[in-house]
Design a protein around this motif. Structure first.
Motif: not given
Length: 409
Positions: A265, A269, A273, A282, A284-285, A288-289, A399
């Motif tokens: 992930s 990410s 970008r 990335d 942090r994303r 979450s994913r 998260n």
């Protein structure tokens, strides 16, 4: 030339070349999804970091007549990946070794296991599985191997052995391994499965210690997980900041599947970008994913444990605190050791009475059970029933804003 100029020159030379078109970016994203594979075993020796001491041990087992192997350990530590490497990368190069790997299901019994194994062998032009029936035992399996051409040294890898539900199968398989060892059969059996011990893996029937090489597959070390990431960077021609790499390794808690999940992930990410370096954004994303895409059984177990309509229930906080509590070698923690993590999460001084009911409820069928208890009153120890739930609870806590990833280092 200033002192900074050589370093600047090196950075420019070593900086990855950006893809030129949308098609090239899409191709790079595909490669990132391919080299980081959280939902399937790794079967490429070049991409499998660590475990070479166990690999060497199993090679010795195969070439020592009358010796067999058992590989056990927690779920998610890479046992199936290891078994695939034995089959596809190591013994595929040995002309005299014929490797058969079969996975067990809850429907398998002794007869079905050997029927599926012998499907790939021929004796006098016929499938050797025809020699397996309801009365088959250790002697009959030995005789089938004995009838095979001398050119073959059969290596049988039986994976996911812990999924067997038939108690008689454990006894018969243990007897078979002992019989093949006692009579120096040319066949080698390697059993692979989830368990805290060989005794656990064989359902309590593990009287097969002589001529058996037992190896527990440990969780991967931080260095091994770091190597796992570093070995893939040249394939993608990408970079990752040191802090992000360290946090991914910390969050993985020794489980390579989480390293793959977070990296897949995070790298995707960065590619979205159109950047060739993975950053904190990335990560942090990716966290979450990863909560969204985590293994379904783990995600469902988490939701069942923390679901409540009551205000101030603190189930999420309690489960996170248990996940952050330091454990012993076997994954157990004591109630008194939860005070620190729970206090930090809630911002209040917390003691055992504040989470005693959580310890109790997480052992119940209504919320799992997600915790197992061992020991005697006043000295109980607890551990997660599914070790993979610990890192997931931490990812979910980050998260939800209950804790920062930076606080884990």
């Amino acid at each position: 030339m200033s002192a900074d100029q050589p370093r600047l020159f090196d950075d420019l030379v070593n900086k990855p070349i950006l893809p030129h078109s949308e098609q090239e970016w899409s191709r790079l994203e595909f490669h990132a999804s391919e080299v980081f594979s959280p939902h399937s075993p790794v079967d490429d020796e070049a991409l499998f970091a660590g475990r070479f001491d166990i690999l060497s041990d199993m090679i010795d087992v195969v070439f020592q007549k009358g010796c067999h192997g058992i590989i056990y350990g927690e779920r998610g530590v890479g046992k199936t990946s290891f078994a695939n490497i034995l089959r596809d990368q190591v013994f595929s190069r040995a002309e005299t070794v014929k490797v058969i790997k079969r996975n067990c299901t809850s429907n398998h019994d002794y007869k079905l296991i050997w029927r599926h194994i012998f499907d790939d062998f021929q004796i006098n032009g016929s499938e050797s599985s025809q020699y397996i029936d309801d009365n088959t035992g250790a002697y009959e399996v030995f005789k089938v191997f004995d009838m095979m051409p001398l050119i073959h040294r059969p290596l049988i890898i039986i994976d996911e052995f812990d999924r067997i539900k038939d108690d008689a199968t454990f006894i018969k398989m243990a007897d078979t391994i002992k019989y093949l060892a006692d009579y120096s059969s040319k066949a080698t059996i390697i059993i692979v499965g989830v368990g805290d011990s060989v005794h656990d893996l064989f359902g309590g029937h593990s009287s097969i210690h002589r001529n058996i090489r037992q190896r527990k597959m440990p969780k991967m070390t931080k260095q091994e997980l770091t190597d796992l990431i570093q070995k893939r960077l040249p394939i993608l021609n990408m970079r990752i900041s040191t802090n992000v790499e360290r946090r991914i390794v910390d969050l993985s808690q020794g489980f390579p599947g989480y390293t793959h999940l977070l990296c897949q992930s995070a790298f995707r990410s960065a590619i979205t970008r159109k950047d060739m370096e993975v950053t904190d954004f990335d990560l942090r994303r990716a966290i979450s994913r990863s909560v969204e895409l985590g293994e379904e059984t783990v995600r469902d177990a988490y939701l069942k444990a923390v679901r409540s309509t009551k205000p101030n229930h603190q189930y999420k906080e309690a489960l996170l605190a248990f996940a952050l509590t330091i454990t012993n070698d076997k994954g157990y923690f004591k109630a008194k050791d939860v005070k620190g993590p729970f206090s930090k999460i809630t911002g209040k001084d917390m003691d055992i009475p504040n989470y005693a009911r959580h310890l109790q409820e997480f052992q119940s069928g209504e919320r799992g059970p997600v915790l197992l208890r061992d020991g005697k009153p006043k000295s109980y120890e607890y551990r997660f029933r599914d070790p993979l739930l610990r890192p997931f609870a931490i990812l979910a806590g980050i998260n939800d804003g209950l804790i920062q990833a930076s606080e884990l280092s």
